[in-house]
Design a protein around this motif. Structure first.
Motif, mmCIF file in Angstrom:
data_model
loop_
_atom_site.group_PDB
_atom_site.id
_atom_site.type_symbol
_atom_site.label_atom_id
_atom_site.label_comp_id
_atom_site.label_asym_id
_atom_site.label_seq_id
_atom_site.Cartn_x
_atom_site.Cartn_y
_atom_site.Cartn_z
ATOM 1 N N UNK A 646 0.794 -1.218 0.000
ATOM 2 C CA UNK A 646 0.000 0.000 0.000
ATOM 3 C C UNK A 646 0.830 1.273 0.000
ATOM 4 N N UNK A 647 2.026 1.256 0.548
ATOM 5 C CA UNK A 647 2.808 2.497 0.572
ATOM 6 C C UNK A 647 4.250 2.187 0.950
ATOM 7 N N UNK A 648 5.104 2.047 -0.043
ATOM 8 C CA UNK A 648 6.526 1.862 0.189
ATOM 9 C C UNK A 648 7.212 3.175 -0.160
ATOM 10 N N UNK A 649 7.737 3.835 0.864
ATOM 11 C CA UNK A 649 8.289 5.177 0.710
ATOM 12 C C UNK A 649 7.228 6.152 0.176
ATOM 13 N N UNK A 650 5.969 5.884 0.527
ATOM 14 C CA UNK A 650 4.889 6.772 0.141
ATOM 15 C C UNK A 650 4.221 6.430 -1.178
ATOM 16 N N UNK A 651 4.718 5.419 -1.903
ATOM 17 C CA UNK A 651 4.160 5.083 -3.216
ATOM 18 C C UNK A 651 3.553 3.688 -3.200
ATOM 19 N N UNK A 652 2.359 3.573 -3.761
ATOM 20 C CA UNK A 652 1.691 2.273 -3.862
ATOM 21 C C UNK A 652 2.327 1.458 -4.991
ATOM 22 N N UNK A 653 2.319 0.152 -4.809
ATOM 23 C CA UNK A 653 2.837 -0.745 -5.847
ATOM 24 C C UNK A 653 1.845 -1.883 -6.038
ATOM 25 N N UNK A 654 1.365 -2.066 -7.262
ATOM 26 C CA UNK A 654 0.509 -3.196 -7.610
ATOM 27 C C UNK A 654 0.875 -3.655 -9.012
ATOM 28 N N UNK A 655 1.103 -4.957 -9.154
ATOM 29 C CA UNK A 655 1.494 -5.493 -10.459
ATOM 30 C C UNK A 655 0.947 -6.899 -10.621
ATOM 31 N N UNK A 656 0.556 -7.223 -11.846
ATOM 32 C CA UNK A 656 0.136 -8.583 -12.200
ATOM 33 C C UNK A 656 1.108 -9.121 -13.246
ATOM 34 N N UNK A 657 1.665 -10.297 -12.978
ATOM 35 C CA UNK A 657 2.572 -10.968 -13.916
ATOM 36 C C UNK A 657 1.883 -12.222 -14.464
ATOM 37 N N UNK A 658 1.961 -12.382 -15.763
ATOM 38 C CA UNK A 658 1.395 -13.569 -16.414
ATOM 39 C C UNK A 658 2.482 -14.258 -17.233
ATOM 40 N N UNK A 659 2.608 -15.561 -17.047
ATOM 41 C CA UNK A 659 3.570 -16.341 -17.828
ATOM 42 C C UNK A 659 2.844 -17.513 -18.490
ATOM 43 N N UNK A 660 3.045 -17.690 -19.777
ATOM 44 C CA UNK A 660 2.486 -18.815 -20.535
ATOM 45 C C UNK A 660 3.638 -19.524 -21.234
ATOM 46 N N UNK A 661 3.708 -20.846 -21.098
ATOM 47 C CA UNK A 661 4.827 -21.599 -21.659
ATOM 48 C C UNK A 661 4.324 -22.860 -22.351
ATOM 49 N N UNK A 662 5.060 -23.274 -23.370
ATOM 50 C CA UNK A 662 4.776 -24.508 -24.113
ATOM 51 C C UNK A 662 6.057 -25.324 -24.207
ATOM 52 N N UNK A 663 5.991 -26.572 -23.751
ATOM 53 C CA UNK A 663 7.148 -27.467 -23.831
ATOM 54 C C UNK A 663 6.956 -28.409 -25.018
ATOM 55 N N UNK A 664 7.977 -28.493 -25.867
ATOM 56 C CA UNK A 664 7.911 -29.294 -27.090
ATOM 57 C C UNK A 664 9.014 -30.344 -27.046
ATOM 58 N N UNK A 665 8.642 -31.595 -27.263
ATOM 59 C CA UNK A 665 9.619 -32.680 -27.277
ATOM 60 C C UNK A 665 10.222 -32.799 -28.672
ATOM 61 N N UNK A 666 11.565 -32.784 -28.722
ATOM 62 C CA UNK A 666 12.297 -32.922 -29.986
ATOM 63 C C UNK A 666 13.227 -34.127 -29.882
#
Length: 707
Positions: A646-666
């Motif tokens: 809510x307030x780190x050094x007076x500044x709010x921080x909110x972030x959403x991270x999305x990761x999508x991965x595909x594993x391919x057998x070779x």
């Protein structure tokens, strides 16, 4: 003593913990192996038996997060305050305090400390280990000088790398994305009869933040390359040797922040970038005397080299011997005079003592006679630090119910900087430690430990810890912990001898092409240790039928004798005059809902009160994270994370991270393609007003081939 109000999430967790039905399903069953942690006491323990709060970030979580830096991973640790000084200088502290560096946390790589004692910092972006080489990160959330010595005042972060026996084969990975992201990783692992090896090369590059508070381009890009060699060799049935070599080379841009003291002078505007080189090596001999008795001896050597040279301009009078004498006599008077030379030129020096006014009038006379001309010269702010460490540890099971770990440590630290120390400064530290674990009954576990440490610069100290764990069953435990801890003032705080020798002056100053700038700062030399008293009540449990791990903590911590002053060459007067108190609650939940789904939640409520208001600015009252990992089958997987405070050094921080991965057998090889999107939900600077991005979204992609 008071604690912050429990959150709704904490109340739900507590209700779940003491649900008779759930406990009955698990009661005294031990047919599955319990997870083990090592960082808390140096003994292998189940989480329910640990005398404190632990967070373990495993390899699945590390990979799913898509994080490029260790500091970003620590957002998953409840109570950890993660921010940025600028793009290539992360600021990480547990529960806060105003220091922008990790002055009150011990940070280890495979048990080797990377805390720089000379300049009181951990270079998070420069830690010489690739994310791909990390097996897990164990974080002990609380004071632990008993096990790891001074500087483990508030927390311990232990980065544990993958065993070379689990690293056979070849891995190649490249990452590209917005904001100049350009990373690579390559490793080769092999084995032979009784031995294994992993060699890895890696690098990172990005552009940092885009603009400062004025909208101007912000100079904080970074580039680094790393080399790691890890070897494990079995000598016979009872002996083995592990050794590592690490190196890092890179450069970090620094925004030019110098502002001339004297009016009418134009700053040079050159860069003040840092060229960073790190080298480390360690050797560990392990001996298993019998199944109940083992020991190891580990030696390590580290060297940090930070080269920083830049050009600055100021008035010739800034090199006046009389102004230098005046600064030493009264810094406040000298700075007031220097910043208002034109104002005092007519009426004479401002009111002060006879000595102050006499020196002040001599400086004003020099100003009137032409010492106001602009001079430009080179400043060398480089620093080199070295550490040599030798440790012996003995682990002994005295009986089925009694275990003891004990040891001793010797460390030699050396710092070399003409600017910060006017030469070289060194320190030696001797330390002995011990931790006793007694299973008094099937339910009661009593633990006690102590550390005695003696340093050349700050003297000796003794810190204890006692804990009582009530094991409802092997997977569920209540704990009560009392511990004391210290932090020794580092070389910079206590013994700084800070002044600038400016060379290549054009034109010359008082007939010289090299001279000392008038501002000179000396450390007090007699600082005492910071002292912490910590009380903790907590619960840790693992519901095997649900795949649910829970940890809840109530804490009340007091730090006295705090050294809170900013580390700057401007009226820096270090003292032990400050104190802080932290109280609140933390919750951590990790739930393997099914073979395909994993949920992870953390929350921390931290109420901070401090005698120095700056010590509260780096504490967010409410912070936490939420994560959902999903295996969709057919090689597809995804992860969604939310981070907020809510307030780190007076500044709010909110972030959403999305990761999508595909594993391919070779055939015998595997290829993984992944994309990461980070989306800021707020529209505020990151920790400090100059840390701004032009866009709130960043995308980067990776391709990894393993064979």
């Amino acid at each position: 003593m008071s604690f912050g109000p429990p959150s709704p999430r904490s109340s739900l967790v507590l209700a779940l913990i003491f649900s008779p039905a759930l406990l009955a399903d698990d009661l005294f069953l031990d047919n599955e192996p319990l997870p083990q942690v090592l960082t808390a006491t140096r003994l292998k323990q189940s989480p329910a038996a640990v005398p404190g709060s632990m967070t373990v970030l495993d390899s699945e979580l590390i990979n799913a997060s898509g994080a490029r830096d260790i500091s970003e991973l620590l957002r998953l640790v409840p109570g950890m305050m993660v921010g940025n000084i600028n793009g290539n200088q992360a600021a990480v502290n547990y529960h806060g305090t105003n220091a922008s560096e990790a002055r009150r946390m011990q940070v280890l790589i495979d048990g080797r400390s990377v805390y720089r004692a000379g300049l009181a910092t951990v270079d998070w972006s420069d830690i010489p280990v690739a994310m791909e080489d990390i097996e897990r990160i164990e974080v002990f959330r609380g004071p632990n000088t008993v096990s790891y010595g001074a500087n483990a005042l508030m927390a311990v972060v232990n980065i544990i790398t993958r065993n070379p026996a689990d690293s056979h084969g070849t891995r190649l990975k490249v990452t590209r994305g917005q904001r100049g992201i350009n990373d690579f990783y390559a490793s080769q692992g092999t084995g032979w009869d009784g031995g294994d090896l992993r060699l890895s090369l890696s690098g990172q590059q990005d552009d940092g933040f885009d603009s400062d508070r004025t909208g101007a381009d912000y100079r904080d890009s970074r580039r680094l390359d790393r080399f790691n060699l890890v070897v494990s060799q079995t000598l016979n049935e009872s002996q083995s040797i592990d050794w590592q070599l690490n190196a890092k080379d890179g450069s970090n841009q620094r925004p030019y922040t110098y502002r001339p003291v004297f009016s009418g002078i134009t700053a040079a505007g050159n860069n003040s970038d840092v060229v960073a080189k790190d080298y480390a090596g360690s050797l560990r001999w392990n001996l298993d005397i019998n199944p109940d008795h083992s020991l190891y001896i580990q030696g390590s050597a580290q060297h940090w080299d930070r080269q920083q040279t830049w050009r600055a301009c100021d008035a010739e009078v800034s090199f006046s011997p009389q102004l230098t004498d005046l600064w030493q006599l009264n810094p406040n008077y000298a700075e007031r005079l220097a910043r208002n030379m034109e104002r005092y030129t007519g009426p004479g020096a401002p009111a002060g003592t006879a000595a102050e006014q006499a020196l002040g009038n001599q400086v004003l006379e020099q100003w009137k006679n032409g010492a106001k001309q602009t001079l430009c010269g080179d400043i060398d702010q480089s620093a080199r630090e070295s550490r040599y460490d030798l440790e012996l540890q003995d682990t002994l099971s005295l009986s089925d119910s009694l275990r003891l770990v004990s040891g001793m440590n010797y460390r030699y630290d050396r710092a070399d900087s003409e600017t910060y120390f006017n030469g070289t400064l060194d320190d030696t530290t001797w330390r002995t430690f011990g931790q006793l674990e007694w299973r008094a009954s099937e339910h009661w576990l009593l633990q006690g430990g102590a550390m005695f440490e003696d340093t050349q610069l700050t003297g000796s100290s003794l810190t204890p810890r006692v804990a009582v764990n009530y094991l409802i069953n092997p997977r569920h435990g209540l704990r009560a912990v009392y511990s004391e801890a210290i932090r020794s003032p580092d070389m910079f705080e206590n013994n700084v001898n800070w002044s600038y020798q400016v060379t290549n002056l054009r034109p010359s100053a008082y007939g010289q092409t090299s001279a000392r700038y008038f501002v000179k700062t000396r450390g007090p030399g007699d600082l005492d240790k910071e002292r912490m008293r910590s009380r903790e009540l907590g619960y840790n449990g693992f519901f095997a039928e649900l795949g649910l791990a829970v940890d809840v903590k109530l804490f009340y911590d007091e730090i006295t004798g705090m050294i809170s002053e900013p580390l700057r060459n401007n009226q820096y007067i270090a003292s032990n005059a400050n104190n802080s108190r932290f109280s609140g609650t933390e919750t951590q939940l990790d739930w393997h809902v099914s073979r395909a789904d994993r949920l992870r939640l953390t929350y921390a409520y931290v109420d901070a009160k401090a005698s120095n208001p700056l010590d509260q600015q780096q504490t967010a009252r409410n912070s936490g994270s939420a994560g959902w990992l999903r295996d969709w089958g057919q090689g597809w997987n995804s992860a969604l994370f939310y981070y907020g405070d809510d307030a780190l050094n007076g500044y709010r921080f909110e972030r959403v991270d999305t990761r999508i991965a595909k594993r391919i057998s070779l055939g015998k090889a595997n290829l993984e393609l992944a994309g990461v999107m980070q989306q800021r939900l707020d529209n505020q600077p990151t920790t400090f007003v100059d840390n701004n991005y032009d866009e709130r979204r960043v995308l980067y992609f990776s391709a990894e081939l393993a064979f």
